[in-house]
Design a protein around this motif. Sequence first.
Motif, PDB file in Angstrom:
ATOM      1  N   THR A 126     -20.209  71.151  78.439  1.00 37.99           N
ATOM      2  CA  THR A 126     -20.929  71.814  79.540  1.00 37.99           C
ATOM      3  C   THR A 126     -20.195  73.046  80.048  1.00 37.99           C
ATOM      4  O   THR A 126     -20.584  73.607  81.074  1.00 37.99           O
ATOM      5  CB  THR A 126     -21.143  70.824  80.708  1.00 37.99           C
ATOM      6  N   GLU A 127     -19.151  73.475  79.349  1.00 37.94           N
ATOM      7  CA  GLU A 127     -18.419  74.660  79.762  1.00 37.94           C
ATOM      8  C   GLU A 127     -19.368  75.862  79.855  1.00 37.94           C
ATOM      9  O   GLU A 127     -20.096  76.181  78.915  1.00 37.94           O
ATOM     10  CB  GLU A 127     -17.300  74.975  78.766  1.00 37.94           C
ATOM     11  N   GLY A 128     -19.395  76.501  81.003  1.00 41.92           N
ATOM     12  CA  GLY A 128     -20.263  77.656  81.200  1.00 41.92           C
ATOM     13  C   GLY A 128     -21.673  77.320  81.632  1.00 41.92           C
ATOM     14  O   GLY A 128     -22.449  78.227  81.953  1.00 41.92           O
ATOM     15  N   LEU A 129     -22.041  76.035  81.648  1.00 46.93           N
ATOM     16  CA  LEU A 129     -23.363  75.635  82.111  1.00 46.93           C
ATOM     17  C   LEU A 129     -23.325  75.365  83.617  1.00 46.93           C
ATOM     18  O   LEU A 129     -22.323  74.863  84.143  1.00 46.93           O
ATOM     19  CB  LEU A 129     -23.855  74.381  81.381  1.00 46.93           C
ATOM     20  N   ASP A 130     -24.396  75.659  84.288  1.00 47.12           N
ATOM     21  CA  ASP A 130     -24.460  75.527  85.746  1.00 47.12           C
ATOM     22  C   ASP A 130     -24.861  74.113  86.123  1.00 47.12           C
ATOM     23  O   ASP A 130     -25.930  73.870  86.678  1.00 47.12           O
ATOM     24  CB  ASP A 130     -25.453  76.543  86.313  1.00 47.12           C
ATOM     25  N   VAL A 131     -23.994  73.129  85.804  1.00 45.00           N
ATOM     26  CA  VAL A 131     -24.316  71.732  86.049  1.00 45.00           C
ATOM     27  C   VAL A 131     -23.210  71.070  86.850  1.00 45.00           C
ATOM     28  O   VAL A 131     -22.045  71.481  86.807  1.00 45.00           O
ATOM     29  CB  VAL A 131     -24.533  70.952  84.728  1.00 45.00           C
ATOM     30  N   THR A 132     -23.593  70.041  87.585  1.00 46.28           N
ATOM     31  CA  THR A 132     -22.626  69.169  88.251  1.00 46.28           C
ATOM     32  C   THR A 132     -22.188  68.098  87.272  1.00 46.28           C
ATOM     33  O   THR A 132     -23.027  67.492  86.591  1.00 46.28           O
ATOM     34  CB  THR A 132     -23.251  68.513  89.494  1.00 46.28           C
ATOM     35  N   VAL A 133     -20.896  67.855  87.177  1.00 45.85           N
ATOM     36  CA  VAL A 133     -20.367  66.780  86.337  1.00 45.85           C
ATOM     37  C   VAL A 133     -19.733  65.734  87.246  1.00 45.85           C
ATOM     38  O   VAL A 133     -18.808  66.035  88.005  1.00 45.85           O
ATOM     39  CB  VAL A 133     -19.333  67.298  85.323  1.00 45.85           C
ATOM     40  N   LEU A 134     -20.248  64.514  87.175  1.00 44.99           N
ATOM     41  CA  LEU A 134     -19.675  63.369  87.881  1.00 44.99           C
ATOM     42  C   LEU A 134     -18.884  62.531  86.881  1.00 44.99           C
ATOM     43  O   LEU A 134     -19.303  62.354  85.736  1.00 44.99           O
ATOM     44  CB  LEU A 134     -20.772  62.509  88.514  1.00 44.99           C
ATOM     45  N   TYR A 135     -17.771  62.000  87.333  1.00 45.16           N
ATOM     46  CA  TYR A 135     -16.944  61.163  86.461  1.00 45.16           C
ATOM     47  C   TYR A 135     -16.940  59.732  86.983  1.00 45.16           C
ATOM     48  O   TYR A 135     -16.590  59.473  88.142  1.00 45.16           O
ATOM     49  CB  TYR A 135     -15.521  61.702  86.414  1.00 45.16           C
TER      50      TYR A 135
END
Length: 305
Positions: A201-210
Amino acid sequence: MDTMRERFVSVTSELLDEDPRLALVLAEITMDGFRPAQQRHPERVINVGIREQLLVGVGGGLALTGLRPVLHTFASFLVERPFEQVKLDFGHQGTGGVLVSASAGYDWPAGGFTHMAPGDVALLDTLDGWTVHVPGHPDEAEALLRHAYAAGDDRVYVRLSQQSNAAAHPVTGLGWRTVREGAAGVVVAVGPLLDHVLAATEGLDVTVLYATTVRPFDDAALRAAVGRATSDVVLVEPYLAGTSTTAAARALTDTPHRVLGLGVGRAELRRYGTIDEHTAAHGLDPRSLRERIGAFLHRPGSARP
């Protein structure tokens, strides 16, 4: 860096010395690592041999005496083979214990399908009251193991893996962590797949939850993340694809949403190969994840990353 399994041996051996309530039941697997602990505590480190149904039955019996049993073997022999005993000797009896697996998913390709358990979390989902931890790094595994051992009489499954992220994230509770924020969608990365998700998702406008704890499902974290982004959600899990899509749908009952569940496929891969080759074959490597996540977020009516 040591592995999650090696950390399990060191932490559990230490706590067996400190906590007289803790007991360990093995079925040959990892027995060599626990031999010193067995010599110190022969009454609380029990090896039942390759008898997995007995493994669970003995653990359930120890729980009835007031001990905190820890049961350990490969995931396929800990959850799948003795599932009836897990259901009855813990759930029906109302007892608690800690199941600690090794080589879940496809962590030991040379062992073949008999030693793979991509459906373990989905299977435990059919039972009530199980907490499920999926650490992504040995340090996280240690923190979650210590939490599980001290968790009163709860029923806990700790899913250890050969796969690991490069760095650990602090485990300060059972909730999910926001690793990256964006507005075009939410991607939930579970355990050892975080690094792949971040690269994808590098460069994508997304939220990443872990997520290192997947049950109970963190409804509040997902709802908050969706509130900051679009209602497109992608779940990336190191076990059976779609395992948590129902949980995500329940969390978003009052919100129009779309959910994509990525994980291990149902088809059996009959070539042994390597862990990396299995990861790619299931579409969980960074390149495949980027294509699949991007295609989902680019569907008509969705915001573009």
